[in-house]
Scaffold this motif. Structure first.
Motif, PDB file in Angstrom:
ATOM      1  N   TYR A  93       0.820  -1.156   0.076  1.00  0.00           N
ATOM      2  CA  TYR A  93       0.059   0.089   0.080  1.00  0.00           C
ATOM      3  C   TYR A  93       0.831   1.301  -0.226  1.00  0.00           C
ATOM      4  O   TYR A  93       0.521   2.123  -0.796  1.00  0.00           O
ATOM      5  CB  TYR A  93      -0.918   0.040   1.302  1.00  0.00           C
ATOM      6  N   ARG A  94       1.968   1.185   0.946  1.00  0.00           N
ATOM      7  CA  ARG A  94       2.914   2.295   0.970  1.00  0.00           C
ATOM      8  C   ARG A  94       3.518   2.581  -0.429  1.00  0.00           C
ATOM      9  O   ARG A  94       3.823   4.031  -0.887  1.00  0.00           O
ATOM     10  CB  ARG A  94       3.829   2.037   1.997  1.00  0.00           C
ATOM     11  N   SER A  95       4.001   1.645  -1.099  1.00  0.00           N
ATOM     12  CA  SER A  95       4.689   1.759  -2.429  1.00  0.00           C
ATOM     13  C   SER A  95       3.676   2.652  -3.428  1.00  0.00           C
ATOM     14  O   SER A  95       4.049   2.967  -4.541  1.00  0.00           O
ATOM     15  CB  SER A  95       5.083   0.164  -2.854  1.00  0.00           C
ATOM     16  N   GLN A  96       2.427   2.356  -3.136  1.00  0.00           N
ATOM     17  CA  GLN A  96       1.093   2.909  -4.022  1.00  0.00           C
ATOM     18  C   GLN A  96       1.107   4.478  -3.531  1.00  0.00           C
ATOM     19  O   GLN A  96       0.187   5.224  -4.522  1.00  0.00           O
ATOM     20  CB  GLN A  96       0.083   2.071  -4.022  1.00  0.00           C
ATOM     21  N   PRO A 155      16.306  22.664   0.735  1.00  0.00           N
ATOM     22  CA  PRO A 155      14.975  22.533  -0.164  1.00  0.00           C
ATOM     23  C   PRO A 155      14.633  21.107   0.013  1.00  0.00           C
ATOM     24  O   PRO A 155      15.320  20.270   0.073  1.00  0.00           O
ATOM     25  CB  PRO A 155      15.712  22.718  -1.628  1.00  0.00           C
ATOM     26  N   ALA A 156      13.378  20.871  -0.027  1.00  0.00           N
ATOM     27  CA  ALA A 156      12.677  19.612  -0.146  1.00  0.00           C
ATOM     28  C   ALA A 156      12.387  19.128  -1.561  1.00  0.00           C
ATOM     29  O   ALA A 156      12.095  19.675  -2.360  1.00  0.00           O
ATOM     30  CB  ALA A 156      11.467  19.512   0.732  1.00  0.00           C
ATOM     31  N   VAL A 157      12.274  17.690  -1.608  1.00  0.00           N
ATOM     32  CA  VAL A 157      11.779  17.286  -2.752  1.00  0.00           C
ATOM     33  C   VAL A 157      10.472  16.234  -2.482  1.00  0.00           C
ATOM     34  O   VAL A 157      10.621  16.053  -1.434  1.00  0.00           O
ATOM     35  CB  VAL A 157      12.833  16.371  -3.651  1.00  0.00           C
ATOM     36  N   HIS A 158       9.491  16.268  -3.277  1.00  0.00           N
ATOM     37  CA  HIS A 158       8.298  15.339  -2.822  1.00  0.00           C
ATOM     38  C   HIS A 158       8.416  14.341  -3.514  1.00  0.00           C
ATOM     39  O   HIS A 158       9.320  13.768  -4.508  1.00  0.00           O
ATOM     40  CB  HIS A 158       7.098  16.293  -3.219  1.00  0.00           C
ATOM     41  N   SER A 159       7.758  13.177  -2.827  1.00  0.00           N
ATOM     42  CA  SER A 159       8.073  11.807  -3.208  1.00  0.00           C
ATOM     43  C   SER A 159       7.706  11.279  -4.746  1.00  0.00           C
ATOM     44  O   SER A 159       8.134  10.204  -5.121  1.00  0.00           O
ATOM     45  CB  SER A 159       7.121  10.907  -2.181  1.00  0.00           C
ATOM     46  N   GLU A 160       6.818  12.270  -5.314  1.00  0.00           N
ATOM     47  CA  GLU A 160       6.686  11.776  -6.820  1.00  0.00           C
ATOM     48  C   GLU A 160       7.491  12.268  -7.824  1.00  0.00           C
ATOM     49  O   GLU A 160       7.428  12.112  -9.113  1.00  0.00           O
ATOM     50  CB  GLU A 160       5.103  12.214  -7.273  1.00  0.00           C
ATOM     51  N   GLU A 161       8.569  13.169  -7.232  1.00  0.00           N
ATOM     52  CA  GLU A 161       9.599  13.596  -8.282  1.00  0.00           C
ATOM     53  C   GLU A 161      10.698  12.633  -8.676  1.00  0.00           C
ATOM     54  O   GLU A 161      10.865  11.831  -8.068  1.00  0.00           O
ATOM     55  CB  GLU A 161      10.165  14.842  -7.737  1.00  0.00           C
ATOM     56  N   PRO A 162      11.104  12.744  -9.827  1.00  0.00           N
ATOM     57  CA  PRO A 162      12.047  11.914 -10.508  1.00  0.00           C
ATOM     58  C   PRO A 162      13.502  12.039  -9.615  1.00  0.00           C
ATOM     59  O   PRO A 162      13.580  13.111  -8.989  1.00  0.00           O
ATOM     60  CB  PRO A 162      12.425  12.333 -11.725  1.00  0.00           C
ATOM     61  N   LEU A 163      14.169  11.064  -9.341  1.00  0.00           N
ATOM     62  CA  LEU A 163      15.485  11.010  -8.924  1.00  0.00           C
ATOM     63  C   LEU A 163      16.510  11.963  -9.348  1.00  0.00           C
ATOM     64  O   LEU A 163      17.447  12.494  -8.830  1.00  0.00           O
ATOM     65  CB  LEU A 163      16.103   9.461  -8.731  1.00  0.00           C
ATOM     66  N   THR A 164      16.150  11.979 -10.583  1.00  0.00           N
ATOM     67  CA  THR A 164      17.215  13.220 -11.317  1.00  0.00           C
ATOM     68  C   THR A 164      17.064  14.563 -10.699  1.00  0.00           C
ATOM     69  O   THR A 164      18.047  15.375 -10.541  1.00  0.00           O
ATOM     70  CB  THR A 164      17.051  13.297 -12.876  1.00  0.00           C
ATOM     71  N   LYS A 165      15.670  14.920 -10.028  1.00  0.00           N
ATOM     72  CA  LYS A 165      15.737  16.244  -9.545  1.00  0.00           C
ATOM     73  C   LYS A 165      16.450  16.048  -8.396  1.00  0.00           C
ATOM     74  O   LYS A 165      17.037  17.394  -8.035  1.00  0.00           O
ATOM     75  CB  LYS A 165      14.170  16.356  -9.160  1.00  0.00           C
ATOM     76  N   VAL A 166      16.517  15.048  -7.580  1.00  0.00           N
ATOM     77  CA  VAL A 166      17.285  15.102  -6.266  1.00  0.00           C
ATOM     78  C   VAL A 166      18.605  15.373  -6.739  1.00  0.00           C
ATOM     79  O   VAL A 166      19.464  16.147  -5.729  1.00  0.00           O
ATOM     80  CB  VAL A 166      17.027  13.721  -5.685  1.00  0.00           C
ATOM     81  N   CYS A 167      19.167  14.741  -7.694  1.00  0.00           N
ATOM     82  CA  CYS A 167      20.561  14.855  -7.904  1.00  0.00           C
ATOM     83  C   CYS A 167      20.985  16.217  -8.540  1.00  0.00           C
ATOM     84  O   CYS A 167      21.998  16.765  -7.960  1.00  0.00           O
ATOM     85  CB  CYS A 167      20.923  14.068  -9.184  1.00  0.00           C
ATOM     86  N   GLU A 168      19.912  17.107  -8.995  1.00  0.00           N
ATOM     87  CA  GLU A 168      19.926  18.381  -9.424  1.00  0.00           C
ATOM     88  C   GLU A 168      19.953  19.319  -8.212  1.00  0.00           C
ATOM     89  O   GLU A 168      21.258  20.303  -8.174  1.00  0.00           O
ATOM     90  CB  GLU A 168      19.180  18.827 -10.401  1.00  0.00           C
TER      91      GLU A 168
END
Length: 599
Positions: free
Chosen positions: A140-143, A274-287
């Protein structure tokens, strides 16, 4: 029962009860509560689900009820920014018919995201396989769904569920909330539960809050949200539900505990990572990590800003430095943000500093603390920031401490009284002490021996009034103040402790006199006009001021003035202890009431 499950579902209805932020009254979401159970032919809600389970159609029956609750939830004003708390019978996921994805399809039909749904797992059920349930909840969490443990502490496996499930929410049942402000055992249990939950990044919801004292008790122990009749009863008519409940703001205004808040100090030191939200791609995290080279991790939130944890760069390195690492990170079907999530302590910005420090000391990873306002991420407190806050708070307290006794001075006494006097819902008792003829003793023997006498009285007060239960202040010179920290100490106990201090002081202070003066029973000195006078051996005078429940609010200055008047009267008449009980009527001054004297 011969009825078909479709007929039962058509009879049943849902009421919604708000869950609100304990600091602001802002609605977090609503719990869906089953109604019209008797009309459907059942004696309780549990009987409904037991019947469906025994008939072999619990899964489809529960799914139909979920859709009914979701459909009605979408009629609540501004439902898009709220959460739906829905009770999950653990037996549903154990049935052979269970298949993942059904609830997602329902949500899609009604335009809701899975982040808006919190599945409540109650401890009241004997969970046959905790491991199976854990795997299902992880699915459920993964969804995107969130998880809450309901009825924590009264079931069969609470600590195990908290440890294994790492829920986003823990709900404390009415059993622990009832009279929590007066029950020290309940309070101790809940303080530890709240601290542990916050370290795990779990929000704590107090259920069944019905009285103001229970609200303040939940506020004291650090609960994040409240649910109960004090805020609002469950409503079947969704048009009656609100976005914010003013009763919480009213209670805070009445309570005035914000006087001693450390919120401004915390806001001065939080870091705007700055925070990233859970639905953003990992490339945004790297940026973001490249754009902020000083950051080794980033907070992760839901799309609406609720903190989920942190994502650390070293976890990404394990993928980046493999063949085709960058290409793998760019593919959301292979890697998502939530797969790299680490839990982190989360606290509201209004949380007492002592609670923050205790949580940080217990946290295993010790990255720091995610800070929220109204449940939304606003910044990060690093270990260095916490130390700076602690240092500044310590400087403030030291500046107001009496240099001789180390006790709080007038500023903190005034803060304590501002808070205590505003609580007209309970009886309050305050004690003022000073030493008779202290100036003559000080002039005769010198200030060093005089300081030892003051330290004697301070020591006796500390011994009689433990500082974890009472507030002890040093007004200055030979004047002291005592009040109960919870503002509700029994009057007889207060009187007994006051008399004990006065008697012990009279007995112990004799040792500070020279032998000749002890034998005589007095010292020779001069009065204020310079005339020779005999001054008897030192004694202390105590004044007890009692404000009954419902007594009109007065100010610290008015209370101090009344204490000074009574001390003067006591010394003129040779009274050791004097008690004044104020009237409950609105006074133009504080002369109303009854006085009692103990020689």
């Amino acid at each position: 029962m011969e009825r078909q499950w479709e007929e039962v579902v058509s009879i049943l209805d849902f009421a919604f009860q708000p869950i609100v932020n304990i600091h602001t009254g802002l609605c977090i979401g609503f719990e869906a509560l089953l109604r019209r159970v008797q009309e459907a032919g059942f004696s309780s809600i549990h009987r409904v689900f037991d019947w469906a389970f025994s008939q072999g159609f619990l899964h489809v029956f529960d799914l139909a009820l979920r859709e009914k609750a979701i459909e009605k939830f979408t009629t609540i004003p501004r439902y898009q920014s709220l959460k739906l708390f829905f009770n999950l019978d653990p037996r549903v996921v154990m049935t052979p018919e269970y298949q993942p994805g059904n609830t997602l399809r329902i949500l899609k039909r009604y335009g809701l995201s899975p982040e808006q749904v919190v599945l409540e797992v109650s401890e009241n059920y004997r969970i046959q396989s905790v491991e199976v349930l854990r795997r299902v909840l992880e699915q459920y969490r993964s969804q995107g769904f969130q998880v809450a443990i309901d009825d924590y502490g009264i079931g069969f496996s609470g600590p195990q569920l908290l440890y294994l499930f790492e829920p986003e929410y823990v709900k404390i049942p009415r059993f622990f909330i009832e009279n929590v402000g007066q029950d020290s055992r309940k309070k101790l249990f809940l303080i530890n539960l709240v601290a542990t939950s916050h370290i795990l990044g779990t929000m704590v919801i107090a259920e069944g809050v019905e009285r103001e004292g229970e609200f303040y008790g939940c506020l004291d122990i650090g609960c994040d949200a409240v649910q109960g009749f004090l805020v609002e009863a469950p409503k079947t008519d969704c048009s009656e539900l609100k976005e914010r409940y003013e009763i919480v703001e009213t209670l805070h205004t009445r309570n005035r505990r914000k006087v001693q808040s450390n919120t401004p100090l915390i806001l001065d030191h939080i870091e705007a990572i700055p925070a990233v939200h859970s639905e953003e791609p990992l490339t945004k995290v790297c940026e973001l990590l490249r754009a902020h080279p000083g950051c080794r991790f980033l907070p992760v939130t839901t799309p609406t800003g609720e903190p989920l944890g942190i994502i650390h760069e070293e976890d990404l390195h394990r993928v980046i430095y493999t063949p085709y690492g960058h290409a793998l990170l760019e593919n959301p079907a292979i890697f998502r943000v939530d797969q790299f999530l680490r839990r982190c302590a989360v606290f509201e910005v209004t949380t007492p500093l002592e609670t923050l420090l205790s949580a940080f000391a217990l946290e295993e990873n010790r990255h720091g603390i995610l800070v929220t306002r109204d449940g939304r991420y606003i910044g990060f407190l690093s270990p260095q920031s916490l130390l700076r806050i602690l240092y500044e708070k310590h400087l403030y307290e030291v500046r107001d401490q009496n240099p001789l006794t180390g006790l709080p001075g007038n500023t903190r006494i005034a803060e304590y009284l501002d808070e205590s006097l505003s609580d007209g819902s309970s009886k309050r008792v305050y004690a003022y002490f000073d030493i008779d003829h202290f100036k003559s003793f000080n002039d005769h023997y010198g200030f060093r021996r005089g300081d030892r006498v003051i330290l004697l009285l301070a020591s006796l007060l500390r011994e009689a009034f433990p500082e974890n239960q009472y507030f002890i202040g040093h007004i200055g010179g030979d004047d002291f103040f005592v009040g109960a920290k919870q503002h509700k100490a029994p009057f007889n106990l207060f009187l007994e402790k006051t008399q004990e201090v006065l008697e012990r002081f009279s007995r112990d202070v004799v040792s500070f006199y020279d032998q000749e003066d002890r034998k005589r029973g007095y010292i020779l000195g001069e009065d204020r006009e310079g005339n020779p006078k005999k001054f008897s051996l030192l004694q202390a005078t105590g004044v007890l001021l009692c404000l009954p429940e419902g007594c009109a609010t007065c100010t610290p200055d008015m209370l101090s003035e009344k204490a000074a008047q009574l001390k003067k009267r006591a010394k003129q008449k040779g009274i050791r202890c004097i008690i004044h009980v104020f009237s409950t009527e609105e006074p133009s001054c504080l002369n109303q009431g009854r006085a009692f004297a103990f020689v």
